[in-house]
Enzyme design. Structure first.
Site, PDB file in Angstrom:
ATOM      1  CE  LYS A 273      -8.082  -7.394  29.669  1.00  0.00           C
ATOM      2  NZ  LYS A 273      -6.716  -7.800  29.420  1.00  0.00           N
ATOM      3  CE  LYS A 447     -10.438 -10.401  33.145  1.00  0.00           C
ATOM      4  NZ  LYS A 447      -9.246 -10.833  33.810  1.00  0.00           N
TER       5      LYS A 447
HETATM    6  P1  AMP Z   1      -6.486  -9.964  32.483  1.00  0.00           P
HETATM    7  O1  AMP Z   1      -4.971 -10.104  32.395  1.00  0.00           O
HETATM    8  O2  AMP Z   1      -7.219 -10.557  31.334  1.00  0.00           O
HETATM    9  O3  AMP Z   1      -7.020 -10.311  33.826  1.00  0.00           O
HETATM   10  O4  AMP Z   1      -6.789  -8.390  32.312  1.00  0.00           O
HETATM   11  C1  AMP Z   1      -6.302  -7.444  33.174  1.00  0.00           C
HETATM   12  C2  AMP Z   1      -5.035  -6.835  32.633  1.00  0.00           C
HETATM   13  O5  AMP Z   1      -5.278  -6.012  31.516  1.00  0.00           O
HETATM   14  C3  AMP Z   1      -4.364  -5.908  33.597  1.00  0.00           C
HETATM   15  O6  AMP Z   1      -3.590  -6.622  34.529  1.00  0.00           O
HETATM   16  C4  AMP Z   1      -3.512  -5.032  32.708  1.00  0.00           C
HETATM   17  O7  AMP Z   1      -2.241  -5.623  32.585  1.00  0.00           O
HETATM   18  C5  AMP Z   1      -4.206  -5.095  31.371  1.00  0.00           C
HETATM   19  N1  AMP Z   1      -4.748  -3.811  30.892  1.00  0.00           N
HETATM   20  C6  AMP Z   1      -4.678  -3.388  29.606  1.00  0.00           C
HETATM   21  N2  AMP Z   1      -5.252  -2.210  29.442  1.00  0.00           N
HETATM   22  C7  AMP Z   1      -5.718  -1.803  30.649  1.00  0.00           C
HETATM   23  C8  AMP Z   1      -6.428  -0.665  31.108  1.00  0.00           C
HETATM   24  N3  AMP Z   1      -6.777   0.333  30.302  1.00  0.00           N
HETATM   25  N4  AMP Z   1      -6.744  -0.630  32.431  1.00  0.00           N
HETATM   26  C9  AMP Z   1      -6.399  -1.636  33.268  1.00  0.00           C
HETATM   27  N5  AMP Z   1      -5.738  -2.739  32.868  1.00  0.00           N
HETATM   28  C10 AMP Z   1      -5.395  -2.839  31.577  1.00  0.00           C
END
Ligand code: AMP
Length: 587
Positions: A273, A447
């Protein structure tokens, strides 16, 4: 439709905070609106001139609005500013001064919704020398023919501050209520909307269908037209369009890897991530467009990314979902999102910025391929396509998101640790056989990231609100302690709504803080350190903005800590420790 009739609806909406009632009001309006007028009415209802996918800026500031009011009403600029300071809303100021003027002269010409929309959309297209004056004149012209109440909403629309509380949820429900006659089920007196279990099932399906179509198009005007003219089946068939931004798929948070597997199934794909900036990249023939997750077009700001895509993506007509991650140009190590975030709004020295704050593009999904939408394809097949279309992936330019496929908990935990050690935020765990669902947290992916301890921080300043909130202090400056001093670390303004009832509304906070005010400058106040609140956040970042040298990412209020004295709040050394512990970045 006459604009004054729409203003009556705005007024009705403004007079209630009840969500069902708002839905009812909009539904009735949709029901009685002619199909050809629907697109504009729906936009204006949302306080918009363009659909959400279109990020055209109106480019009209408060300063211009003051000038336009000055021309239309003959009032002094100073007088308008004074009134603005008192009311906190230029719409109300325009209304007031138009009222006083209109006693002498009668409304000359009736404004229509079309006329208002046409004139205001013109503003966005006016560029070049003298454009400011032309824009101001156009708005002044509208104000001159406006009734007082119309003046209120013209100004608010042009400033994009409608304040009538129509969110996309109400809009979506209202479309369903109007087109499938659910508005008849609403009991206005008791504010109740009751359905039998059977009815509820059908209703939920309608709502979901409309929501999905909206997530794919970001255009209620388009969706409502299809509902009306072609029915629900056609709405279900609505798909994404190359060149227009789509809502990105979102991921729920789970507490650990075990729960992740439980949600998405085994085996699953695990990916790093990355802590960067989401980019949705459309390649249409040779044209490359980059959109943010908020649907803004940022192509100009990222010429480096455009080059990487041109050089390394072999396919034409695709939509890619990616994360652009910043890295330090000397050490080549990933850096926090916040340090590259300045690139997003940058208008000049863009090439230099891209050298100073380089990014690496990590591609993790594909939504469109070979001239068609592939969002229904299982994730593992989409990933295979991705692997095929990137020519010679290159670190620090363009790469595929690092991925393993496993059903083994130990292996998954190892991967999680590896990701954190590499400076990432955590891992994404994705179901292999699921589609891409724009805009929702459906559990096709989750996540996992470390949960941060909360901090107890003391409030040292605040900000008076705007409009309806003008009587409250609504944004609070937070500080931690350091050897008898208080050092700022961030601001928090949300979280209070949810806490209403447990005694911490804006009103309560204002009462608590008002007695501690030391000084006031404009809307900003300084308060004696006294009130302590517990704050949760996503991450601690280094920041020159605050005197502690740190800032909190996404801070939110957990509760008031009446049991804590300011000197018992979290210390700078605790903040430092937490900063260093998070994903091994400090080491
Ligand atoms: P959050 O912003 O904490 O809700 O986490 C989701 C965000 O992580 C997504 O909107 C992406 O911008 C980011 N992200 C980073 N790496 C990945 C990945 N491998 N797959 C999907 N999203 C990712």
């Amino acid at each position: 439709m006459k604009y004054t009739n729409l203003c009556d609806i705005y007024l009705e909406l403004e007079s209630t905070t009840k969500r069902l009632k708002k839905t009812f009001i909009i539904a009735k309006l949709i029901k009685k609106t002619k199909t050809d007028e629907l697109p504009v009415i729906l936009l204006l209802m949302q306080g918009r001139l363009f659909p959400a996918w279109d990020d055209t800026k109106i480019g009209f500031s408060e300063r211009y609005a003051i000038k336009a009011i000055n021309i239309a009403t003959g009032r002094d600029v100073k007088e308008i500013e004074n009134e603005f300071n008192k009311k906190g809303d230029l719409g109300l100021v325009a209304e007031e001064f138009t009222k006083r003027k209109k006693q002498a002269s009668l409304v000359s010409k009736e404004l229509t919704t079309k006329k208002v929309h046409d004139n205001l959309t013109k503003l966005a297209k006016i560029e070049g020398p003298g454009s400011v004056d032309i824009k101001i004149k156009l708005v002044a012209e509208l104000l001159t023919s406006a009734r007082p109440i119309e003046a209120r909403y013209i100004i608010r629309t042009v400033l994009e501050q409608m304040r009538v509380g129509v969110g996309s949820g109400s809009m979506r429900d209202a479309i369903v209520w109007a087109e499938f006659d659910y508005y008849k089920k609403y009991n206005d007196e008791e504010d109740k909307f009751e359905l039998t279990e059977e009815e509820r099932k059908v209703y939920n399906e309608y709502v979901e269908t409309v929501q999905e179509a909206y997530d794919k198009t970001n255009d209620f005007s388009k969706v409502v037209k299809i509902v009306r003219e072609k029915g629900l089946k056609a709405v279900k068939a609505v798909d994404i369009t190359l060149g227009k931004p789509v809502k990105v798929m979102l991921f729920q948070k789970v507490k650990d890897m075990k729960e992740a597997f439980k949600t998405v199934g085994k085996p699953a794909a695990l990916e790093f991530k990355y802590d960067g900036f989401r980019m949705q990249i459309h390649i249409k023939d040779t044209k490359i467009t980059i959109f943010t997750r908020r649907l803004e077009n940022v192509t100009k700001q990222f010429p480096d990314v455009v080059r990487f895509v041109k050089e390394h993506i072999t396919a034409k007509n695709v939509i890619l979902d990616c994360e652009a991650v910043g890295y330090d140009k000397k050490t080549k190590k990933y850096i926090a999102f916040q340090r590259i975030s300045q690139r997003i709004k940058r208008k000049y020295d863009i090439e230099q910025m891209s050298r100073d704050y380089p990014v690496e593009l990590n591609i993790f999904d594909i939504l469109y391929y070979k001239d068609e939408s592939i969002i229904k394809m299982p994730f593992k097949d989409r990933r295979k396509i991705l692997e095929r279309i990137i020519r010679e992936p290159k670190a620090k330019q363009i790469v595929l998101a690092k991925q393993i496929v496993t059903d083994n908990l130990k292996e998954a935990d190892e991967f999680y640790k590896r990701s954190l050690a590499a400076g990432n935020e955590g891992v994404m765990v994705k179901a292999l056989d699921k589609p891409y669902k724009p805009g929702s947290r459906v559990g096709y992916g989750v996540k996992v990231k470390p949960i941060m301890e909360t901090l107890d921080l003391v409030i040292v300043g605040a900000q008076w609100g705007e409009g309806k909130r003008a009587k409250w202090l609504t944004s609070y400056k937070l500080a931690c302690r350091d050897r008898g001093k208080y050092l700022t670390i961030g601001k928090v303004g949300t979280g209070f709504k949810e806490l209403q009832g447990s005694g911490v509304s804006f009103n309560d906070m204002t009462k608590l803080l008002k007695k501690n005010i030391i000084s006031e400058k404009g809307k900003t106040v300084e308060v004696k350190p006294d009130v302590v609140i517990e704050i949760a956040y996503e991450e601690i970042q280094k920041s020159p903005t605050y005197t502690s040298g740190y800032a909190l990412r996404f801070p939110r209020v957990v509760r008031l800590r009446e049991d804590r004295a300011p000197r018992e709040c979290s210390s700078l050394s605790e903040v430092k420790r937490l900063y260093e512990e998070q994903r091994g970045r400090g080491k």
